[in-house]
Design an enzyme around this catalytic site. Structure first.
Site, mmCIF file in Angstrom:
data_model
loop_
_atom_site.group_PDB
_atom_site.id
_atom_site.type_symbol
_atom_site.label_atom_id
_atom_site.label_comp_id
_atom_site.label_asym_id
_atom_site.label_seq_id
_atom_site.Cartn_x
_atom_site.Cartn_y
_atom_site.Cartn_z
ATOM 1 C CG ASP A 1 -5.495 -5.758 2.778
ATOM 2 O OD1 ASP A 1 -6.208 -6.959 2.827
ATOM 3 O OD2 ASP A 1 -5.493 -5.337 1.340
ATOM 4 C CG MET B 1 -2.250 3.530 5.675
ATOM 5 S SD MET B 1 -2.493 4.987 5.913
ATOM 6 C CE MET B 1 -3.398 5.453 4.528
ATOM 7 C CB SER C 1 -0.860 -0.302 1.126
ATOM 8 O OG SER C 1 -1.809 0.885 1.150
ATOM 9 C CB THR C 2 1.420 4.003 2.263
ATOM 10 O OG1 THR C 2 0.043 4.165 2.667
ATOM 11 C CG2 THR C 2 2.209 5.303 2.402
ATOM 12 C CG HIS D 1 -4.065 -1.052 -0.482
ATOM 13 N ND1 HIS D 1 -3.910 -0.779 0.628
ATOM 14 C CD2 HIS D 1 -4.602 -2.474 -0.946
ATOM 15 C CE1 HIS D 1 -3.969 -2.102 1.126
ATOM 16 N NE2 HIS D 1 -4.599 -2.973 0.192
#
Length: 366
Positions: free
Chosen positions: A308, A305, A184-185, A211
């Protein structure tokens, strides 16, 4: 108090973003109308985190970001449009050192800002806690501080592909296992690092749940395809799951593994409300476990973050599968991999630069 610098040439956008963060009560805010003013605020205001618009007069966002990362590196969140051009620019920003991005509303900003406010605040808060690698563009920073010639971002060399053999000359046996990667991030540059190290003859297909919005994952796949020895494609429709390929899940949907009489396939599925982030890493891993024995799966959870992927990969490890969590020392945000470690679901904890070696070692022993 978190010192936030908002850089945008639009007075309306500055006012709306300023209002959102003022209402939070724990942000000290400064503003800049363009990149030149932003660079002046680096030393005058010393921000902890910056939101940076891309299209500005006098000095655009990418040029400004380039200078920020060389002069006083700090977490930067790009403000991007949901267009393919905006996506490509944002991916270039990640290469320069940006941590994350927020998207501008495609309709009246003042009407949508309240709906978007929680996500904007959450993204900026996470970015303010992000750790930038100490080695980030270190050679360029040394050159600049030593008074040597400075090369702008457009002149920086591109990362070459590993073992870039002509793809049509490579023949593969049927897939015997799958590598499942979640991020993600901070994920795009992490994917650059890991996937570009996999050789052209890597024997398992790789499926990635990063993401992102749908307008970003196509440009991400095309960019990675230029860096990697393996062929990288976005999963926009059902396609055979085969070695030699890296499959990027389409944004705003989920990427899952299914099966047909002639073999396994990978496809985009409508997102489910019980999963907060998409493409969902948990759903990807769960679907793979329905069609492959656990020992034929390798889960890799990298920077991001939230949590998931941690639940499903912990189950995968419990059933005999293998898992890798990115180490805290290299993760921009140690949320997802950290949660996997806390749950006891990480077989191996490795810094980013060692993850590809770990993947190749585990798959090579299969």
């Amino acid at each position: 108090m978190t010192r936030l610098l908002i850089v945008d040439d639009s007075p309306l956008m500055r006012r709306l973003l300023g209002g959102i963060f003022t209402a939070e009560g724990d942000f000290e805010i400064a503003f800049a109308r363009n990149g030149i003013e932003a660079l002046e605020q680096l030393t005058a205001f010393k921000p902890d985190v910056i939101t940076l618009d891309v299209n500005m007069p006098e000095m655009d966002g990418l040029t400004c970001l380039d200078r920020i990362m060389l002069e006083r590196p700090c977490p930067v969140v790009m403000v991007s449009s949901l267009t393919e051009a905006g996506a490509s620019t944002t991916l270039e920003a990640f290469e320069l050192g940006a941590v994350d991005f927020i998207t501008k509303p495609d309709r009246a900003i003042s009407l949508e800002i309240d709906t978007l406010a929680p996500k904007i605040v959450g993204t900026v808060r996470a970015a303010s806690r992000a750790r930038l690698p100490s080695s980030l563009r270190l050679a360029e920073r040394v050159r600049l501080r030593s008074g040597l010639e400075y090369r702008p971002h457009s002149a920086l060399p591109r990362l070459p592909a590993t073992e870039a053999l002509p793809r049509r000359q490579i023949k593969f046996a049927p897939a015997h296992g799958v590598v499942l990667i979640g991020a993600s991030t901070g994920g795009p540059p992490a994917l650059d690092t890991v996937l570009s190290q996999l050789p052209a003859r890597f024997p398992w297909p790789v499926v990635v749940a990063q993401h992102m919005p749908s307008s970003f994952t196509g440009p991400l796949a095309r960019r990675l395809d230029k860096l990697c020895a393996l062929t990288v494609i976005e999963v926009a429709h059902p396609m055979p799951l085969a070695p030699g390929y890296i499959y990027i899940g389409r944004g705003d949907a989920d990427v899952i593994i299914g099966n047909r009489p002639n073999g396994p396939l990978v496809l985009a599925a409508p997102s489910l409300p019980e999963h907060r982030w998409h493409p969902s890493v948990d759903r990807l891993v769960d679907s793979a476990m329905q069609h492959f024995a656990a020992e034929r799966l390798l889960g890799v959870l990298m920077t991001g973050m939230g949590s998931d992927g941690a639940e499903a990969m912990t189950r995968l490890k419990g059933e005999g599968g293998r898992t890798i969590a990115e180490a805290e020392e290299s993760a921009v945000v140690w949320g997802m991999p950290g949660e996997l470690v806390r749950r006891g679901g990480a077989q191996v904890i490795a810094p980013l630069e060692r993850i590809a070696d770990q993947i190749m070692g585990m798959v090579g022993r299969s």
